[in-house]
Design a protein around this motif. Structure first.
Motif: not given
Length: 524
Positions: A38-42, A497-500, A508-515
Motif C-alpha cells: 500500500g502507500i505506506a509500504g511503497l 499504516g493509517e492505523h498507526c 496522510q496518516g499512512s505516510l506520517i506513520a511510514s516515515l
C-alpha cells in the motif's frame, strides 16, 4: 505542494525528511523487508532506497496500492473504489504527489453544490431547498433560531461543524498537541476520549437536531465511534481545499512503485506468519507462487492492517500488541460505481460535482469531478472544517470549459458506512446495483434505464481479503488504551499504516506513520 500550509499538530514533511537523513548518518546499510505494498509500504521502500538501504516488499495481492483503488471502465470513464480526495493541509500527500510528477493532474474535489439532491425524511429536494422542505420535518424553523449565536442551519452539516468548533475552542495548544500524540494528559481530554459521537451530540443538541445531523452527514451509522476522531479531523481542516487526481488516485501508488528499483515489490506473496526468532532477526512465513516459503530478515516493517494481521500466526509478540491487533476498531465501507453512457446529471440537472445525500441504503452519491470548475475564497484564521461540515472557505462552482454531457461518466452511486455498508456489501453484485439504482431513482428516475447504465463495479472493504476493513476508526477509550501499543515496535518489527497514525482514514496518516517507522529503523 498545496498552497495551504499545514498548521495542525504534526511534524511537517520537510522536517521529517531532514530528521530521517540526520538519524541515518553513520549507520550501516540495512536490508528491510516490508509487508504490504500500500502507500505506506511503497513510500517506506522509496525513502529507504534513496538512503542506500535495500528494501524488499511482500504483497499478498496481484497489485500495489492497497486501499487506493481506481476502477477504469472500457469506455474510458473511471471512479474511486478507495481513497478519493486530498485535503489542502495534507502536506505529506501533496509532497509525494509532487515527487511522482502528478501535481499537474490535481483537480478540485467538492463535497456538495447547491444543485445536489437531498432525499431525507421522505422529502426529495435540492440542497438549496433544505430549510423550507426538510427542516420542518425535524421540528426546526425555516429561519435560524433566536437569539443570535444558536447553532447555524445552513446546511445541516454546518450544525455539526458548530458543535465541533465549540468543543475545540476551549482546548489549549498543549491539549491539541496531546490529542495528536494519543496522550490523554488532562481531565478534559480523558472525558472527550470516553465519549462516542452520539453521546457527545446528546450533550449539545436536541434529539431531533441530532437525527437531522446524522442524516445530512451520513454519520448516523457511526454514532458509536469516538468523537475525538472527528475533533482531530476538524482541527486539521480536512474539508478545505480538497483535490483529487484527474485520471484516478491509483496513479500515485502506481507511479511510486515504478520509481523503485526493479524487483523490489513481490506481488502474490501472502504473509502468513511473523516470528520474533531472536533479538537480531525476524522470521517471515509466506505463500508465494512456488508455495510456502520462509524468509529471515534483519528488520521488518509491517504495514498490514490489523484486521489482516488478526488471522496470521504471530510468535513472540507482547500482550499489549496482541490486544491492540485484536481490538483495533475498523470502519466498514462499501462503494458501488455505475458507468453511464452519458452524463445525464449535467444535461438534465445542471450538476457538476458534489454529492447527493439520502437516508436510504446508498447514502451518498458522488458525481465525477473532472467536468467541474471551482473558485475558492480565502480561509479564515482558524480554518476548522471536515468533509462532513463543509469547507471553511467559500466555493463557487460551475461547469469546466471541457464539460460535455454526451461523454460517458462513472457515477459513484453508493458510498455508505457502518451497518449500511455491510447490508449493501453482503448482497450479490446484481442485487447491489439494483438496490443502488432504486435509491438514486427517487431523484434521478432515468437511472433505471438499462440503456443508460452500461457497467458497474463495487467493493465491500470489510470483506475484502487484503484489508478486512476500510480504515481504522477508534471506539471511545481506545485512543488512551490500545492505540499507543499498536504503533510500538516489537523487537525488530516496526509498524506503519493509517492505523498507526492519528490522521486515520487518510493517505496522510499512512505516510506520517511510514516515515516515523523509517526514522526508527535508520536510527539503529
Amino acid at each position: 505542494m498545496s498552497q495551504q500550509q499545514s498548521t495542525y499538530p504534526h511534524v511537517p514533511i520537510a522536517e521529517m525528511l531532514q530528521q530521517i537523513r540526520k538519524d541515518n548518518a553513520g549507520h550501516g546499510t540495512k536490508h528491510v523487508v516490508i509487508l504490504g505494498a500500500g502507500i505506506a509500504g511503497l513510500v517506506a521502500a522509496y525513502e529507504l532506497q534513496q538512503l542506500g538501504h535495500v528494501a524488499t516488499v511482500l504483497e499478498g495481492s496481484e497489485r500495489v496500492g492497497g486501499r487506493i483503488l481506481t476502477h477504469h471502465f472500457n469506455d474510458g470513464s473511471y471512479n474511486e473504489l478507495g481513497a478519493m480526495r486530498v485535503p489542502g493541509s495534507h502536506d505529506y500527500t501533496h509532497y509525494y504527489i509532487d515527487r511522482a510528477g502528478l501535481k499537474g493532474r490535481l483537480i478540485p474535489f467538492v463535497n456538495s453544490v447547491d444543485q445536489n439532491f437531498l432525499d431525507i425524511h421522505d422529502v426529495v429536494c435540492r440542497l438549496s431547498e433544505d430549510r423550507s422542505r426538510i427542516y420542518p420535518r425535524y421540528g426546526l424553523p425555516e429561519t435560524p433560531p433566536s437569539p443570535d449565536g444558536a447553532y447555524p442551519q445552513d446546511p445541516g452539516g454546518a450544525i455539526f461543524g458548530w458543535v465541533l468548533a465549540n468543543a475545540i475552542a476551549p482546548l489549549t495548544q498543549y491539549e491539541q498537541d496531546s490529542l495528536f500524540k494519543g496522550e490523554m494528559t488532562t481531565d478534559r481530554l480523558r472525558y472527550l476520549d470516553s465519549l462516542s459521537l452520539g453521546a457527545f451530540l446528546d450533550t449539545v443538541l436536541p434529539q431531533s437536531v441530532k437525527q437531522l445531523v446524522g442524516a445530512y452527514t451520513s454519520l448516523a451509522v457511526w454514532f458509536d465511534k469516538a468523537v475525538t476522531m472527528f475533533i482531530r479531523d476538524t482541527i486539521v481542516g480536512t474539508g478545505n481545499n480538497l483535490t483529487t487526481l484527474h485520471g484516478g488516485m491509483s496513479q500515485l501508488p502506481d507511479t511510486l512503485a515504478a520509481m523503485l528499483r526493479p524487483g523490489t515489490v513481490l506481488t502474490q506473496h501472502e504473509v502468513t506468519r511473523i516470528s520474533l526468532a531472536s533479538e537480531t532477526s525476524v522470521e517471515i512465513g509466506y505463500t508465494g507462487p512456488e508455495g510456502p516459503q520462509i524468509l529471515t530478515a534483519d528488520y521488518v516493517l509491517c504495514t498490514l492492517p490489523f484486521g489482516v494481521m488478526r488471522r496470521m500466526q504471530l510468535d513472540g509478540f507482547s500482550y499489549g500488541k496482541r490486544l491492540s491487533i485484536s481490538q483495533m476498531a475498523y470502519a466498514a465501507s462499501t462503494k458501488v460505481i455505475l458507468d453511464c453512457r452519458e452524463r445525464f446529471w449535467q444535461s438534465r440537472y445542471g450538476i457538476y460535482g458534489g454529492a447527493s445525500i439520502s437516508d436510504g441504503l446508498q447514502r451518498q452519491t458522488y458525481y465525477p469531478m473532472d467536468h467541474l470548475q471551482v473558485e475558492r475564497g480565502p480561509l479564515p484564521p482558524r480554518p476548522w472544517s471536515n468533509p462532513h461540515t463543509g469547507p471553511a472557505h467559500d466555493e463557487r462552482t460551475g461547469p469546466a470549459p471541457n464539460a460535455d454531457a454526451s461523454m460517458p461518466g462513472a457515477l459513484l452511486g453508493a458510498y455508505c458506512w457502518g451497518s449500511d455498508a455491510l447490508r449493501l456489501g453482503l448482497m450479490e453484485p446484481a442485487a447491489q446495483v439494483e438496490a443502488v439504482r432504486r435509491g438514486i431513482a427517487r431523484y434521478h428516475p432515468e437511472i433505471l434505464d438499462d440503456n443508460l447504465v452500461v457497467d458497474s463495479a463495487s467493493i465491500c472493504w470489510q470483506s475484502h481479503k487484503w484489508s478486512a476493513g476500510a480504515f481504522a476508526f477508534l471506539l471511545p477509550g481506545q485512543l488512551g488504551s490500545i492505540w499507543l501499543d499498536g504503533k510500538k515496535p516489537e523487537g525488530r518489527v516496526f509498524f506503519a499504516g493509517e492505523h498507526c497514525s492519528l490522521d486515520q482514514a487518510w493517505i496522510q496518516g499512512s505516510l506520517i506513520a511510514s516515515l516515523e517507522a523509517v526514522d526508527q529503523i535508520v536510527s539503529i
